[in-house]
Motif scaffolding. Structure first.
Motif, PDB file in Angstrom:
ATOM      1  N   GLU A 169     -18.675   5.141  -4.018  1.00  0.00           N
ATOM      2  CA  GLU A 169     -18.371   3.727  -3.820  1.00  0.00           C
ATOM      3  C   GLU A 169     -17.033   3.305  -4.482  1.00  0.00           C
ATOM      4  OE1 GLU A 169     -22.809   2.531  -5.465  1.00  0.00           O
ATOM      5  OE2 GLU A 169     -21.251   2.261  -6.556  1.00  0.00           O
ATOM      6  N   LEU A 170     -16.502   4.084  -5.276  1.00  0.00           N
ATOM      7  CA  LEU A 170     -15.218   3.994  -5.739  1.00  0.00           C
ATOM      8  C   LEU A 170     -14.166   4.313  -4.489  1.00  0.00           C
ATOM      9  CD1 LEU A 170     -12.955   3.328  -7.946  1.00  0.00           C
ATOM     10  CD2 LEU A 170     -13.410   5.900  -8.479  1.00  0.00           C
ATOM     11  N   VAL A 171     -14.303   5.228  -3.633  1.00  0.00           N
ATOM     12  CA  VAL A 171     -13.586   5.475  -2.549  1.00  0.00           C
ATOM     13  C   VAL A 171     -13.606   4.640  -1.588  1.00  0.00           C
ATOM     14  CG1 VAL A 171     -13.529   7.255  -0.703  1.00  0.00           C
ATOM     15  CG2 VAL A 171     -13.508   8.116  -3.225  1.00  0.00           C
ATOM     16  N   ASP A 172     -14.814   4.093  -1.320  1.00  0.00           N
ATOM     17  CA  ASP A 172     -14.924   2.860  -0.412  1.00  0.00           C
ATOM     18  C   ASP A 172     -14.119   1.882  -0.923  1.00  0.00           C
ATOM     19  OD1 ASP A 172     -16.845   4.343   1.086  1.00  0.00           O
ATOM     20  OD2 ASP A 172     -18.545   3.693   0.121  1.00  0.00           O
ATOM     21  N   LYS A 173     -14.215   1.413  -2.158  1.00  0.00           N
ATOM     22  CA  LYS A 173     -13.462   0.212  -2.733  1.00  0.00           C
ATOM     23  C   LYS A 173     -11.902   0.623  -2.463  1.00  0.00           C
ATOM     24  CE  LYS A 173     -16.613  -1.501  -6.022  1.00  0.00           C
ATOM     25  NZ  LYS A 173     -16.923  -1.329  -7.824  1.00  0.00           N
ATOM     26  N   TYR A 174     -11.602   1.740  -2.761  1.00  0.00           N
ATOM     27  CA  TYR A 174     -10.027   2.254  -2.354  1.00  0.00           C
ATOM     28  C   TYR A 174      -9.707   2.047  -0.903  1.00  0.00           C
ATOM     29  CZ  TYR A 174      -5.871   5.248  -2.480  1.00  0.00           C
ATOM     30  OH  TYR A 174      -4.789   5.475  -2.147  1.00  0.00           O
ATOM     31  N   ASN A 175     -10.469   2.537  -0.325  1.00  0.00           N
ATOM     32  CA  ASN A 175     -10.162   2.382   1.105  1.00  0.00           C
ATOM     33  C   ASN A 175     -10.270   0.870   1.764  1.00  0.00           C
ATOM     34  OD1 ASN A 175     -10.135   5.464   1.607  1.00  0.00           O
ATOM     35  ND2 ASN A 175     -12.125   5.520   2.143  1.00  0.00           N
ATOM     36  N   LYS A 176     -11.213   0.151   1.198  1.00  0.00           N
ATOM     37  CA  LYS A 176     -10.953  -1.402   1.749  1.00  0.00           C
ATOM     38  C   LYS A 176      -9.589  -1.810   1.253  1.00  0.00           C
ATOM     39  CE  LYS A 176     -15.883  -2.031   1.822  1.00  0.00           C
ATOM     40  NZ  LYS A 176     -16.967  -2.650   1.234  1.00  0.00           N
ATOM     41  N   LEU A 177      -9.432  -1.578  -0.033  1.00  0.00           N
ATOM     42  CA  LEU A 177      -8.117  -2.141  -0.474  1.00  0.00           C
ATOM     43  C   LEU A 177      -6.554  -1.465   0.344  1.00  0.00           C
ATOM     44  CD1 LEU A 177      -8.349  -2.039  -4.329  1.00  0.00           C
ATOM     45  CD2 LEU A 177      -8.203  -4.068  -2.947  1.00  0.00           C
ATOM     46  N   ALA A 178      -6.881  -0.379   0.466  1.00  0.00           N
ATOM     47  CA  ALA A 178      -5.915   0.410   1.267  1.00  0.00           C
ATOM     48  C   ALA A 178      -5.756  -0.406   2.738  1.00  0.00           C
ATOM     49  CB  ALA A 178      -5.819   1.735   1.389  1.00  0.00           C
ATOM     50  N   LYS A 179      -6.712  -0.611   3.503  1.00  0.00           N
ATOM     51  CA  LYS A 179      -6.798  -1.324   4.449  1.00  0.00           C
ATOM     52  C   LYS A 179      -6.487  -2.475   4.441  1.00  0.00           C
ATOM     53  CE  LYS A 179     -10.336   1.713   6.761  1.00  0.00           C
ATOM     54  NZ  LYS A 179     -11.529   1.514   7.372  1.00  0.00           N
TER      55      LYS A 179
END
Length: 182
Positions: A169-179
């Motif tokens: 979940e943390l990685v998904d949040k980070y990826n969304k922020l990065a995108k």
């Protein structure tokens, strides 16, 4: 001759008036151009200020995301280390379980052999029964240990799954922020 001088004077006056009108017209054009350039300079300054503000906000966001990335990488390393420790622990427990199972199989085969001997003598049977009883108790203890190991393994796997889900979940949040920032 006086009239001629008046005509020349009038001609000179009209010439000077023409020169003044030309200068006024030229000054008017220059002032208009100065106003246009001033307006362009003001507009460019506003844009520069907006872009500097955006750059400052982006720098802050980049710093925040870099911090989050560092925390995420630290969490990833921590989770990876825990997974490796659990994997090693599971391997060791799997080996222990295999040894207990092998011992249980040997005891069962001996029990079958003693049952065959049971018909040959009651004293031997009693002696063997006591041995078998002792072995059964050892098997029961081994089964209890196996159950405890399995329950501990299940708890650790549950914790690992929960930690992995949190990490994902943390990685998904980070990826969304990065995108979003890209």
């Amino acid at each position: 001759m006086k009239a001629f001088l008046y005509y020349i004077l009038a001609f000179i006056v009209f010439g000077l008036c023409g020169i003044c009108v030309d200068q006024w017209r030229r000054e008017f054009k220059l002032n208009r151009r100065i106003e246009e350039l001033t307006a362009m300079l003001v507009a460019e300054n506003k844009l520069r200020i907006e872009f500097e503000d955006k750059a400052f906000r982006f720098e802050k966001e980049i710093a925040r995301i870099s911090h989050l990335r560092g925390e995420t990488e630290a969490a990833l390393l921590d989770a990876t280390e825990k997974i490796m420790l659990m994997t090693e622990d599971q391997s060791a427990r799997g080996y222990s379980i295999a040894l207990w199972m092998n011992e249980a199989t040997l005891v069962k085969s001996e029990l079958a052999a003693y049952k065959q001997l049971a018909g040959k003598g009651s004293d031997a049977i009693k002696d063997r029964n006591t041995e078998v009883s002792a072995q059964n108790e050892a098997i029961e203890k081994a089964n209890a240990s196996l159950r405890q190991l399995v329950s501990e393994r299940d708890e650790l796997i549950g914790k690992l799954n929960a930690r992995t889900q949190e990490f994902n979940e943390l990685v998904d949040k980070y990826n969304k922020l990065a995108k979003e920032r890209s």
